[in-house]
Design a protein around this motif. Structure first.
Motif, PDB file in Angstrom:
ATOM      1  N   GLY B  22       0.829  -1.213   0.000  1.00 15.30           N
ATOM      2  CA  GLY B  22       0.000   0.000   0.000  1.00 15.30           C
ATOM      3  C   GLY B  22       0.859   1.256   0.000  1.00 15.30           C
ATOM      4  N   GLY B  23       0.549   2.167   0.929  1.00  9.20           N
ATOM      5  CA  GLY B  23       1.261   3.450   0.970  1.00  9.20           C
ATOM      6  C   GLY B  23       2.491   3.452   1.865  1.00  9.20           C
ATOM      7  N   MET B  24       2.966   2.269   2.267  1.00  7.69           N
ATOM      8  CA  MET B  24       4.166   2.220   3.127  1.00  7.69           C
ATOM      9  C   MET B  24       5.387   2.676   2.329  1.00  7.69           C
ATOM     10  SD  MET B  24       3.574  -1.488   4.967  1.00  7.69           S
ATOM     11  CE  MET B  24       5.051  -1.548   5.983  1.00  7.69           C
ATOM     12  N   ASN B  25       6.205   3.525   2.925  1.00  7.20           N
ATOM     13  CA  ASN B  25       7.431   3.981   2.268  1.00  7.20           C
ATOM     14  C   ASN B  25       8.617   3.076   2.572  1.00  7.20           C
ATOM     15  OD1 ASN B  25       6.335   6.351   1.063  1.00  7.20           O
ATOM     16  ND2 ASN B  25       6.281   7.284   3.087  1.00  7.20           N
ATOM     17  N   VAL B  26       8.553   2.365   3.682  1.00  4.03           N
ATOM     18  CA  VAL B  26       9.640   1.469   4.114  1.00  4.03           C
ATOM     19  C   VAL B  26       8.999   0.226   4.753  1.00  4.03           C
ATOM     20  CG1 VAL B  26      11.365   3.285   4.571  1.00  4.03           C
ATOM     21  CG2 VAL B  26       9.743   2.669   6.365  1.00  4.03           C
ATOM     22  N   PRO B  27       9.764  -0.859   4.910  1.00  2.00           N
ATOM     23  CA  PRO B  27       9.200  -2.009   5.621  1.00  2.00           C
ATOM     24  C   PRO B  27       9.091  -1.733   7.124  1.00  2.00           C
ATOM     25  CG  PRO B  27      11.348  -2.550   4.628  1.00  2.00           C
ATOM     26  CD  PRO B  27      11.134  -1.098   4.434  1.00  2.00           C
ATOM     27  N   GLY B  28       8.308  -2.533   7.807  1.00  2.00           N
ATOM     28  CA  GLY B  28       8.277  -2.499   9.269  1.00  2.00           C
ATOM     29  C   GLY B  28       9.221  -3.559   9.807  1.00  2.00           C
ATOM     30  N   ARG B  29       9.854  -3.300  10.933  1.00  2.00           N
ATOM     31  CA  ARG B  29      10.697  -4.324  11.570  1.00  2.00           C
ATOM     32  C   ARG B  29      10.387  -4.368  13.056  1.00  2.00           C
ATOM     33  NH1 ARG B  29      16.676  -5.335   9.035  1.00  2.00           N
ATOM     34  NH2 ARG B  29      15.901  -6.183   7.078  1.00  2.00           N
ATOM     35  N   ILE B  30      10.119  -5.571  13.539  1.00  2.00           N
ATOM     36  CA  ILE B  30       9.719  -5.732  14.940  1.00  2.00           C
ATOM     37  C   ILE B  30      10.683  -6.679  15.644  1.00  2.00           C
ATOM     38  CG2 ILE B  30       7.860  -6.604  16.447  1.00  2.00           C
ATOM     39  CD1 ILE B  30       6.625  -5.819  13.211  1.00  2.00           C
ATOM     40  N   VAL B  51       2.762  -0.322  10.715  1.00  2.00           N
ATOM     41  CA  VAL B  51       2.476  -0.130   9.281  1.00  2.00           C
ATOM     42  C   VAL B  51       2.136   1.340   9.025  1.00  2.00           C
ATOM     43  CG1 VAL B  51       0.822  -0.704   7.433  1.00  2.00           C
ATOM     44  CG2 VAL B  51       1.725  -2.516   8.917  1.00  2.00           C
ATOM     45  N   ASN B  52       1.294   1.926   9.866  1.00  2.00           N
ATOM     46  CA  ASN B  52       0.905   3.337   9.676  1.00  2.00           C
ATOM     47  C   ASN B  52       2.113   4.265   9.695  1.00  2.00           C
ATOM     48  OD1 ASN B  52      -1.734   2.508   9.626  1.00  2.00           O
ATOM     49  ND2 ASN B  52      -2.230   3.187  11.701  1.00  2.00           N
ATOM     50  N   VAL B  53       3.021   4.034  10.645  1.00  2.00           N
ATOM     51  CA  VAL B  53       4.209   4.895  10.777  1.00  2.00           C
ATOM     52  C   VAL B  53       5.069   4.829   9.506  1.00  2.00           C
ATOM     53  CG1 VAL B  53       6.376   5.211  12.063  1.00  2.00           C
ATOM     54  CG2 VAL B  53       4.241   4.837  13.305  1.00  2.00           C
ATOM     55  N   ALA B  54       5.062   3.663   8.846  1.00  2.00           N
ATOM     56  CA  ALA B  54       5.845   3.492   7.606  1.00  2.00           C
ATOM     57  C   ALA B  54       5.338   4.401   6.484  1.00  2.00           C
ATOM     58  CB  ALA B  54       5.809   2.032   7.173  1.00  2.00           C
ATOM     59  N   HIS B  55       4.162   5.001   6.654  1.00  2.00           N
ATOM     60  CA  HIS B  55       3.614   5.937   5.658  1.00  2.00           C
ATOM     61  C   HIS B  55       4.189   7.349   5.803  1.00  2.00           C
ATOM     62  CE1 HIS B  55       0.606   2.764   5.424  1.00  2.00           C
ATOM     63  NE2 HIS B  55       0.046   3.333   4.375  1.00  2.00           N
ATOM     64  N   LEU B  56       4.901   7.634   6.882  1.00  2.00           N
ATOM     65  CA  LEU B  56       5.364   9.010   7.118  1.00  2.00           C
ATOM     66  C   LEU B  56       6.268   9.498   5.987  1.00  2.00           C
ATOM     67  CD1 LEU B  56       6.246   9.092  10.935  1.00  2.00           C
ATOM     68  CD2 LEU B  56       4.361  10.280   9.813  1.00  2.00           C
ATOM     69  N   PRO B  57       6.053  10.704   5.496  1.00  2.00           N
ATOM     70  CA  PRO B  57       6.926  11.238   4.443  1.00  2.00           C
ATOM     71  C   PRO B  57       8.369  11.380   4.942  1.00  2.00           C
ATOM     72  CG  PRO B  57       4.912  12.534   4.644  1.00  2.00           C
ATOM     73  CD  PRO B  57       4.940  11.609   5.810  1.00  2.00           C
ATOM     74  N   GLY B  58       9.297  10.904   4.150  1.00  2.00           N
ATOM     75  CA  GLY B  58      10.725  11.052   4.475  1.00  2.00           C
ATOM     76  C   GLY B  58      11.259  10.024   5.453  1.00  2.00           C
ATOM     77  N   ILE B  59      10.453   9.013   5.814  1.00  2.00           N
ATOM     78  CA  ILE B  59      10.953   7.974   6.735  1.00  2.00           C
ATOM     79  C   ILE B  59      12.058   7.180   6.035  1.00  2.00           C
ATOM     80  CG2 ILE B  59       9.120   6.314   6.109  1.00  2.00           C
ATOM     81  CD1 ILE B  59       9.204   5.341   9.056  1.00  2.00           C
ATOM     82  N   VAL B  60      13.106   6.841   6.760  1.00  2.00           N
ATOM     83  CA  VAL B  60      14.212   6.096   6.152  1.00  2.00           C
ATOM     84  C   VAL B  60      14.379   4.726   6.808  1.00  2.00           C
ATOM     85  CG1 VAL B  60      15.482   8.179   5.438  1.00  2.00           C
ATOM     86  CG2 VAL B  60      15.945   7.171   7.679  1.00  2.00           C
ATOM     87  N   LYS B  61      14.867   3.795   6.050  1.00  2.00           N
ATOM     88  CA  LYS B  61      15.198   2.415   6.429  1.00  2.00           C
ATOM     89  C   LYS B  61      13.972   1.592   6.859  1.00  2.00           C
ATOM     90  CE  LYS B  61      19.396   1.395   8.123  1.00  2.00           C
ATOM     91  NZ  LYS B  61      20.626   1.489   8.939  1.00  2.00           N
ATOM     92  N   TYR B  62      13.499   1.771   8.094  1.00  2.00           N
ATOM     93  CA  TYR B  62      12.393   0.935   8.576  1.00  2.00           C
ATOM     94  C   TYR B  62      11.506   1.721   9.535  1.00  2.00           C
ATOM     95  CZ  TYR B  62      16.443  -2.131   7.864  1.00  2.00           C
ATOM     96  OH  TYR B  62      17.563  -2.711   7.376  1.00  2.00           O
ATOM     97  N   ASP B 399      23.626   0.266  13.655  1.00  2.00           N
ATOM     98  CA  ASP B 399      23.286  -0.236  12.319  1.00  2.00           C
ATOM     99  C   ASP B 399      21.807  -0.599  12.191  1.00  2.00           C
ATOM    100  OD1 ASP B 399      25.808   0.053  11.465  1.00  2.00           O
ATOM    101  OD2 ASP B 399      26.379  -2.058  11.678  1.00  2.00           O
ATOM    102  N   GLU B 400      21.258  -1.139  13.278  1.00  2.00           N
ATOM    103  CA  GLU B 400      19.918  -1.724  13.155  1.00  2.00           C
ATOM    104  C   GLU B 400      18.778  -0.848  13.658  1.00  2.00           C
ATOM    105  OE1 GLU B 400      19.440  -5.706  14.542  1.00  2.00           O
ATOM    106  OE2 GLU B 400      21.422  -6.346  13.874  1.00  2.00           O
ATOM    107  N   THR B 401      19.006  -0.080  14.719  1.00  2.00           N
ATOM    108  CA  THR B 401      17.862   0.596  15.383  1.00  2.00           C
ATOM    109  C   THR B 401      18.113   2.087  15.631  1.00  2.00           C
ATOM    110  OG1 THR B 401      18.685   0.037  17.588  1.00  2.00           O
ATOM    111  CG2 THR B 401      17.151  -1.542  16.577  1.00  2.00           C
ATOM    112  N   PHE B 402      18.971   2.691  14.874  1.00  2.00           N
ATOM    113  CA  PHE B 402      19.324   4.106  15.092  1.00  2.00           C
ATOM    114  C   PHE B 402      19.752   4.325  16.553  1.00  2.00           C
ATOM    115  CE2 PHE B 402      15.953   3.950  11.851  1.00  2.00           C
ATOM    116  CZ  PHE B 402      16.656   4.452  10.769  1.00  2.00           C
ATOM    117  N   GLY B 403      20.489   3.341  17.103  1.00  2.00           N
ATOM    118  CA  GLY B 403      20.983   3.466  18.475  1.00  2.00           C
ATOM    119  C   GLY B 403      19.868   3.498  19.498  1.00  2.00           C
ATOM    120  N   THR B 404      18.959   2.519  19.418  1.00  2.00           N
ATOM    121  CA  THR B 404      17.777   2.538  20.294  1.00  2.00           C
ATOM    122  C   THR B 404      17.463   1.146  20.836  1.00  2.00           C
ATOM    123  OG1 THR B 404      16.896   4.211  18.792  1.00  2.00           O
ATOM    124  CG2 THR B 404      15.365   3.305  20.412  1.00  2.00           C
TER     125      THR B 404
END
Lengths: 141, 484
Positions: B22-30, B51-62, B399-404
């Motif tokens: 759909g409108g996802m810009n990036v995959p989701g990772r859990i 999934v909804n968050v993946a629609h945000l404009p300019g989201i990068v990676k996941y 590398d994986e979680t933006f240091g989170t």
């Protein structure tokens, strides 16, 4: 039928409010808010405040109206008592004009239950079916 | 595997991917164990929110979720998303109402065994000296709106300058307890009014102050660097920006709902309302969020200082004998501009962490000198009857979680269910029997926050540990708790 009932929610407070008119739905929302914020309430002297709001949708108007009750309690220590009068109109925007009774917070008469951080928009959708208005409403605590 | 109609592909024992659709810009990772996916996430809206968050404009990676993921507003709690600083957005829903809700750990030189008879008195004093509960206020001298505006700019520095702590405390607070770019003019008069008498107050809900004993050390080197040892008494504080932060989030959500239409974003949830980072609206929110973050750091700094004074009184010892030191203070509800590796290039991104803790590995910029070679302490409270964990930023986090990493256990039962389960039981006695002294404003709070209402935090911690995102340093066991 005008009123509210609790719905299950993993962390916060969810309510289903319903009423025969949009105005009564706002009053049901106010009573649901009171039930969520206050453990006990012994009414005494009240004074009237006027709340006039404009919003782009009916849902946002309801959130704004309940947010006024929330702000008055936590910032100004004014406890919502009851709605004296409310009218809802729609022109280009939705507009509420309300006269609401408040009283000064007194630990002897008002026991607080939850600190409601905010009235959220989550899952809010005012439906009009079979001459009844209803919506879910979630308070973030 | 499909959960609530959402396809989940296993990438490893602890990582799952939602493919782009759909409108996802990036995959989701859990990040989650199979057990978590099949039990706690089965009846939760949180995956849909990833999934909804993946629609945000300019989201990068996941669009990321930590293992304590659960249903939030807009973003799930435990949600992490980085958006391009150049052409991405900032979303108040990616930070939450309690801006800079966070955790602070202080250590002492005292051993629990030698002081366990004094815990009751200590908890009584802490409960008296630190305002707790709904709308709590009046911890320190009455402040004016002008004083509050100074706090919004100065953060922890205000507390230190006004006698609530030592210079060294600043070093051990994320961002030195003060985010730059905090303009009080971006904060409404209403938000200031709501927070003006709340500096130094704990609040209610899941906020707490805990006296813990270090029960187990997993990483001797890191524990030594953090000044932790087995049997030691430590203090854990969990609170945030109180009414001021709640009002800032509320104000900007409403503003973005009203004004945001001009940006032309098509988002699946109202509570994801956002603005381009470089727009006036985006910049104003960032400024107000930074002010709230500074208010929260100042709040935890004052509470820690009040707690230290209570400890001196309760134990009847000198400051030197108490050996009270801040180990670290880190927030778990924030959005920050950071540099991360995106497609092989270092780029500036806005990392939204909502119910997620920064977890920088050794060698990262911004760590105190003493932790430079060890990594950042990651403070993860569990529940008040079992344990909390101290971890350290792991090798894979950048590398994986933006240091989170994760931020807590997550609820198992609703508050309503917990109240029902607690009915007819003497919960205070149950905690006392486990060696935990508790004082709270209301009995309902105790019932709502009992261990049976929470998931076991150790499962969450193990997912992060086994993924190399944050690794275990020490386990804490509560012996005294105050709550709202």
């Amino acid at each position: 039928m005008n009123g509210y009932r609790h719905l299950d929610h993993p962390a916060d407070i969810a309510m289903l409010i319903s009423a025969d008119s949009v105005e009564d739905l706002f009053i049901a929302g106010a009573e649901a808010w009171k039930e969520s914020a206050l453990e006990s309430f012994i009414p005494e002297s009240t004074f009237e405040l006027h709340i006039n709001l404009e919003s782009i949708s009916i849902e946002e108007l309801l959130v704004d109206f309940l947010s006024e009750l929330n702000f008055n309690l936590y910032a100004r220590k004014l406890v919502y008592s009851r709605v004296k009068m409310i009218t809802i109109k729609k022109n280009t925007l939705y507009r509420a004009e309300a006269a609401v009774y408040f009283e000064d917070f007194s630990p002897a008469r008002h026991r607080l239950k939850n600190e409601i951080k905010a009235v959220t928009f989550h899952q809010m959708n005012i439906e009009h079916k079979n001459n009844s208005y209803s919506t879910r409403i979630i308070f973030d605590i | 595997m499909k959960i609530n109609g959402i396809e989940l592909l296993p990438l490893s024992e602890t990582l799952w991917e939602i493919p782009v659709s759909g409108g996802m810009n990036v995959p989701g990772r859990i990040y989650a164990s199979r057990n978590m996916i099949e039990t706690s996430l089965r009846n939760d809206e949180a995956l849909k929110q990833v999934v909804n968050v993946a629609h945000l404009p300019g989201i990068v990676k996941y669009s990321l979720a930590m293992p304590d993921i659960h249903w939030g507003y807009g973003f799930p709690i435990g949600g992490v998303a980085a958006t391009s600083a150049k052409d991405g957005v900032i979303s108040p829903g990616g930070v939450g109402y309690d801006i800079n809700c966070g955790v602070r750990l202080a250590r002492t030189s005292l051993m629990y065994e030698q002081n366990k008879n004094k815990i009751q008195k200590l908890i009584e004093n802490l409960f008296r000296d630190i305002p707790t509960g709904v709308g709590s206020s009046g911890a320190i001298k009455k402040l004016s709106a002008q004083d509050t505006k100074k706090i919004l700019k100065e953060g922890s520095r205000w507390a230190i300058n006004n006698g609530y702590g030592d210079e060294e405390d600043i070093i051990y607070t994320e961002e030195d307890g003060m985010l730059a770019g905090a303009g009080p003019e971006s904060v409404s008069a209403r938000a200031i009014e709501r927070g003006v008498d709340q500096s130094g107050t704990l609040g209610s809900g899941n906020h707490f102050l805990e006296v813990d004993v270090v029960e187990k050390i997993y990483d001797t080197l890191a524990a030594e660097a953090f000044g932790l040892f087995k049997g030691q008494l430590v203090l854990l504080i969990h609170t945030g920006s109180r009414g001021l932060g709640y009002q800032v989030c509320d104000d900007y959500l409403k503003l973005l709902l009203k004004e945001g239409k001009k940006f032309g974003f098509n988002l699946p949830d109202k509570q994801l309302a956002c603005a381009p980072i470089n727009s006036d609206e985006g910049q104003n929110y960032i400024s107000a969020m930074n002010c709230s973050a500074n208010f929260a750091w100042n709040n935890r700094q004052i509470i820690m200082n009040l707690a230290m004074k209570s400890m001196l009184k309760s134990f009847g010892i000198s400051k030197e004998e108490l050996g009270f030191k801040l180990v670290y203070d880190v927030c778990h509800n924030i959005a920050k501009l950071e540099e991360h590796l995106i497609e092989g290039k270092m780029e500036k991104v806005c990392v939204h962490r909502k119910g997620a803790t920064r977890a920088f590995p050794p060698g990262s910029a911004g760590l105190p000198e003493a932790y430079k070679n060890i990594g950042q302490p990651v403070l993860i409270p569990g529940d008040m009857g079992r344990y909390s964990y101290i971890a350290v930023g792991g090798a894979n986090s950048m590398d994986e979680t933006f240091g989170t990493s994760c931020h807590g256990a997550g609820r198992l039962q609703s508050r309503h269910q917990a109240l029902k389960e607690g009915k007819g039981r003497d919960l205070i006695k149950e905690l006392n029997n486990k060696g935990i002294v508790i004082q709270a404003k209301g009995y309902n709070t105790i019932a709502e926050e009992m261990p049976f209402a929470y998931k076991d935090v150790s499962e969450v911690i193990d997912v992060m540990h086994n993924s190399g995102i944050s690794t275990k340093v020490a386990k804490l066991r509560p012996v005294g708790v105050i709550k709202g």
